[in-house]
Design an enzyme around this catalytic site. Structure first.
Site, PDB file in Angstrom:
ATOM      1  N   GLU A   1       0.857  -1.197   0.000  1.00  0.00           N
ATOM      2  CA  GLU A   1       0.000   0.000   0.000  1.00  0.00           C
ATOM      3  C   GLU A   1       0.884   1.235   0.000  1.00  0.00           C
ATOM      4  OE1 GLU A   1      -2.849   0.412   3.284  1.00  0.00           O
ATOM      5  OE2 GLU A   1      -2.746   2.595   3.043  1.00  0.00           O
TER       6      GLU A   1
ATOM      7  N   ARG B   1       0.089  10.428   0.304  1.00  0.00           N
ATOM      8  CA  ARG B   1       0.333  11.550   1.224  1.00  0.00           C
ATOM      9  C   ARG B   1       1.566  12.318   0.861  1.00  0.00           C
ATOM     10  NH1 ARG B   1       0.169   8.149   6.786  1.00  0.00           N
ATOM     11  NH2 ARG B   1      -1.595   6.878   6.129  1.00  0.00           N
TER      12      ARG B   1
ATOM     13  N   THR C   1      -4.744   6.022   1.573  1.00  0.00           N
ATOM     14  CA  THR C   1      -5.154   7.407   1.838  1.00  0.00           C
ATOM     15  C   THR C   1      -5.966   7.964   0.668  1.00  0.00           C
ATOM     16  OG1 THR C   1      -2.958   7.563   2.885  1.00  0.00           O
ATOM     17  CG2 THR C   1      -4.341   9.490   3.036  1.00  0.00           C
TER      18      THR C   1
ATOM     19  N   LYS D   1     -11.093  -1.936   5.781  1.00  0.00           N
ATOM     20  CA  LYS D   1      -9.970  -1.591   6.658  1.00  0.00           C
ATOM     21  C   LYS D   1     -10.561  -1.202   8.009  1.00  0.00           C
ATOM     22  CE  LYS D   1      -6.547   2.182   6.990  1.00  0.00           C
ATOM     23  NZ  LYS D   1      -5.243   2.576   6.436  1.00  0.00           N
TER      24      LYS D   1
HETATM   25  C1  3PG Z   1      -1.853   4.425   7.928  1.00  0.00           C
HETATM   26  O1  3PG Z   1      -2.678   4.587   7.044  1.00  0.00           O
HETATM   27  O2  3PG Z   1      -1.115   5.318   8.390  1.00  0.00           O
HETATM   28  C2  3PG Z   1      -1.738   3.058   8.444  1.00  0.00           C
HETATM   29  O3  3PG Z   1      -2.779   2.814   9.261  1.00  0.00           O
HETATM   30  C3  3PG Z   1      -0.403   2.773   9.062  1.00  0.00           C
HETATM   31  O4  3PG Z   1      -0.410   2.871  10.416  1.00  0.00           O
HETATM   32  P1  3PG Z   1       0.959   2.647  11.237  1.00  0.00           P
HETATM   33  O5  3PG Z   1       1.930   3.660  10.717  1.00  0.00           O
HETATM   34  O6  3PG Z   1       0.568   2.864  12.667  1.00  0.00           O
HETATM   35  O7  3PG Z   1       1.406   1.235  10.964  1.00  0.00           O
END
Ligand code: 3PG
Length: 209
Positions: free
Chosen positions: A42, A46, A70, A130
């Site tokens: 993924e 961002r 995101t 999710k």
């Molecule tokens: C995110 O979208 O930031 C994910 O949930 C990742 O979370 P983490 O950085 O706590 O693993």
């Protein structure tokens, strides 16, 4: 090649969440993760180069199943699909985003963290989600509780999960995989320590799902 959302969720126990700050890191990072046994990636939208990173990985890393994370708006959804994303992930689920995802027909894990949000997606025919932010929203206990009345849902929890916490999530019947950024830590990425990232990925890939 296209993938179903179930293939996305069951190809590995852990889905690395990647924040690509520099485009030149995208392909070596993806190769390191796939080499460690984590093919489902993924890339969060961002950073300015995220869409280019998705296209670059799709072109250069055979075996990678590449998702955009995101994906918060219908416009980002279109951009993520245009970049070649195999699947999409979002932290939440708005009606406009779900309308768009269903119209485009792209595999997606929309985010939820309450039973009502999950039920709203079930009403739209979506049962793969999710669970975010996993640790902050009640973690394993919350997901165990949701399983009682809503056993037809499979979740990918993310947010605050690490190697130590992952097994108790993966042991639940309604968890197909977990997501997390711990496999691609910023310091190792910035230093180009790809072998160390492959080792982290291999540890995560060895977890049972
Ligand atoms: C995110 O979208 O930031 C994910 O949930 C990742 O979370 P983490 O950085 O706590 O693993």
């Amino acid at each position: 090649m296209s993938y179903s959302i179930d293939q996305v969720m069951t190809s590995a126990p852990v889905m690395p969440v990647m924040v690509i700050e520099h485009l030149e890191h995208a392909v070596p990072l993806a190769k390191a993760l796939v080499a460690g046994g984590l093919p489902v990636l993924e890339i969060t939208l961002r950073t300015p180069c995220a869409l280019e990173a998705i296209s670059a990985i799709k072109a250069a890393v055979p075996g990678a199943i590449v998702g955009a994370g995101t994906v918060n708006t219908p416009e980002l959804l279109d951009a993520a699909v245009a970049a070649g994303s195999d699947f999409l992930v979002s932290p939440g689920s708005t009606p406009a985003l779900i309308d768009k995802a269903l119209a485009v027909g792209v595999p997606m894990l929309p985010g939820v963290c309450t039973p009502s949000e999950a039920m709203a997606l079930l009403e739209r025919g979506i049962s793969r989600m999710k669970f975010f932010p996993a640790e902050a929203a009640g973690g394993v206990d919350m997901l165990k509780s949701i399983y009682g009345p809503l056993p037809q849902i499979k979740f990918c929890p993310t947010g605050g999960i690490n190697l130590a916490k992952a097994p108790s999530y993966l042991a639940l019947p309604n968890i197909a995989c977990v997501g997390g950024s711990w496999i691609a830590p910023k310091d190792l990425v910035e230093a180009g320590k790809w072998d160390e990232i492959t080792a982290l990925a291999a540890e995560a890939a060895a977890l049972a799902n």
